[in-house]
Scaffold this motif. Structure first.
Motif, PDB file in Angstrom:
ATOM      1  N   UNK A  93      35.585  26.207  45.776  1.00  0.00           N
ATOM      2  CA  UNK A  93      34.496  26.793  45.030  1.00  0.00           C
ATOM      3  C   UNK A  93      34.392  28.421  45.283  1.00  0.00           C
ATOM      4  N   UNK A  94      34.399  28.548  46.557  1.00  0.00           N
ATOM      5  CA  UNK A  94      33.774  29.861  47.135  1.00  0.00           C
ATOM      6  C   UNK A  94      34.933  30.798  46.990  1.00  0.00           C
ATOM      7  N   UNK A  95      36.121  30.417  46.700  1.00  0.00           N
ATOM      8  CA  UNK A  95      37.399  31.170  46.868  1.00  0.00           C
ATOM      9  C   UNK A  95      38.169  31.142  45.572  1.00  0.00           C
ATOM     10  N   UNK A  96      37.231  30.921  44.361  1.00  0.00           N
ATOM     11  CA  UNK A  96      37.911  30.997  42.968  1.00  0.00           C
ATOM     12  C   UNK A  96      38.740  29.833  43.015  1.00  0.00           C
ATOM     13  N   UNK A  97      38.384  28.763  43.497  1.00  0.00           N
ATOM     14  CA  UNK A  97      39.545  27.688  43.420  1.00  0.00           C
ATOM     15  C   UNK A  97      40.792  27.640  44.124  1.00  0.00           C
ATOM     16  N   UNK A  98      40.750  28.534  45.027  1.00  0.00           N
ATOM     17  CA  UNK A  98      42.279  28.805  45.594  1.00  0.00           C
ATOM     18  C   UNK A  98      41.741  28.237  47.127  1.00  0.00           C
ATOM     19  N   UNK A  99      43.003  27.980  47.649  1.00  0.00           N
ATOM     20  CA  UNK A  99      43.006  27.538  49.262  1.00  0.00           C
ATOM     21  C   UNK A  99      42.595  28.599  49.960  1.00  0.00           C
ATOM     22  N   UNK A 102      45.492  30.984  50.808  1.00  0.00           N
ATOM     23  CA  UNK A 102      45.917  31.666  49.671  1.00  0.00           C
ATOM     24  C   UNK A 102      44.786  32.940  49.314  1.00  0.00           C
ATOM     25  N   UNK A 103      43.563  32.560  49.350  1.00  0.00           N
ATOM     26  CA  UNK A 103      42.585  33.755  48.961  1.00  0.00           C
ATOM     27  C   UNK A 103      42.538  34.608  50.109  1.00  0.00           C
ATOM     28  N   UNK A 104      43.010  34.511  51.322  1.00  0.00           N
ATOM     29  CA  UNK A 104      43.012  35.334  52.401  1.00  0.00           C
ATOM     30  C   UNK A 104      43.940  36.619  52.004  1.00  0.00           C
ATOM     31  N   UNK A 105      45.058  36.252  51.282  1.00  0.00           N
ATOM     32  CA  UNK A 105      46.159  37.281  51.480  1.00  0.00           C
ATOM     33  C   UNK A 105      46.330  37.761  50.055  1.00  0.00           C
ATOM     34  N   UNK A 106      45.332  37.306  48.955  1.00  0.00           N
ATOM     35  CA  UNK A 106      45.295  37.933  47.753  1.00  0.00           C
ATOM     36  C   UNK A 106      44.432  39.283  47.551  1.00  0.00           C
ATOM     37  N   UNK A 107      45.007  40.068  46.677  1.00  0.00           N
ATOM     38  CA  UNK A 107      44.387  41.462  46.396  1.00  0.00           C
ATOM     39  C   UNK A 107      43.596  41.117  45.228  1.00  0.00           C
ATOM     40  N   UNK A 108      43.379  40.056  44.432  1.00  0.00           N
ATOM     41  CA  UNK A 108      42.693  40.108  43.238  1.00  0.00           C
ATOM     42  C   UNK A 108      41.149  39.663  43.733  1.00  0.00           C
TER      43      UNK A 108
END
Length: 128
Positions: A93-99, A102-108
Motif C-alpha cells: 500500500x505504501x508503494x501505490x500497490x507496487x512491489x 518495482x517502486x524503487x526504479x519507477x520515475x512516476x
C-alpha cells in the motif's frame, strides 16, 4: 536457547525495544559474557521498532515463517524466499500497490495509501 545453539563462528545480535526485562544488569552481563552484541531502539521514539515488528509480523503470518524448521539451512532458505517475495512480488500500500523493487526504479510519483500515524503523533506532541 539462542546462547545454547549459537555456532561459535557466528555473531549473535540481541535487539530490543528497551523493555525493562531486557535492561537488567544480570541480563546484559550474561549477553556480554557470551559475546552477544547488544542493540536497542532509541529512547523516547515509540515508532522506531514498529517497522521491524510489522515486517516480522508479515513474514510470520503471510509467509508462514513462525513454524519451526528442521534445520538452519531450511530456515535460511525459507527466510530468503520470503524476503524475495516480499520485495519483488508482494504489492505494498505504501508503494501505490507496487512491489518495493518495482517502486524503487519507477520515475512516476507514488501514492501512499496508508495513514501516517507518526506524523499525527508528532503533531499531537507539539500541541501538548
Amino acid at each position: 536457547m539462542a546462547l545454547k545453539k549459537k555456532p561459535t563462528l557466528n555473531i549473535l545480535i540481541q535487539h530490543w525495544d528497551r523493555g525493562m526485562q531486557y535492561c537488567s544488569f544480570d541480563y546484559i552481563l550474561r549477553l556480554k559474557k557470551a559475546g552477544v552484541k547488544i542493540s536497542m531502539t532509541e529512547i523516547g521514539d515509540t515508532y522506531e521498532n514498529a517497522i521491524a515488528e510489522r515486517i516480522n509480523g508479515i513474514l510470520k503470518t503471510e509467509f508462514k515463517l513462525k513454524r519451526v524448521s528442521s534445520s538452519r539451512s531450511e530456515a535460511l532458505l525459507e527466510v530468503t524466499k520470503s524476503i524475495e517475495s516480499y520485495n519483488h512480488l508482494r504489492p505494498h500500500m505504501s508503494c501505490d500497490f507496487l512491489a518495493p523493487a518495482v517502486a524503487h526504479i519507477t520515475d512516476v510519483p507514488l501514492i501512499k495509501r496508508w495513514k501516517n500515524c507518526r506524523k499525527k503523533y508528532k503533531s499531537l506532541q507539539k500541541n501538548n
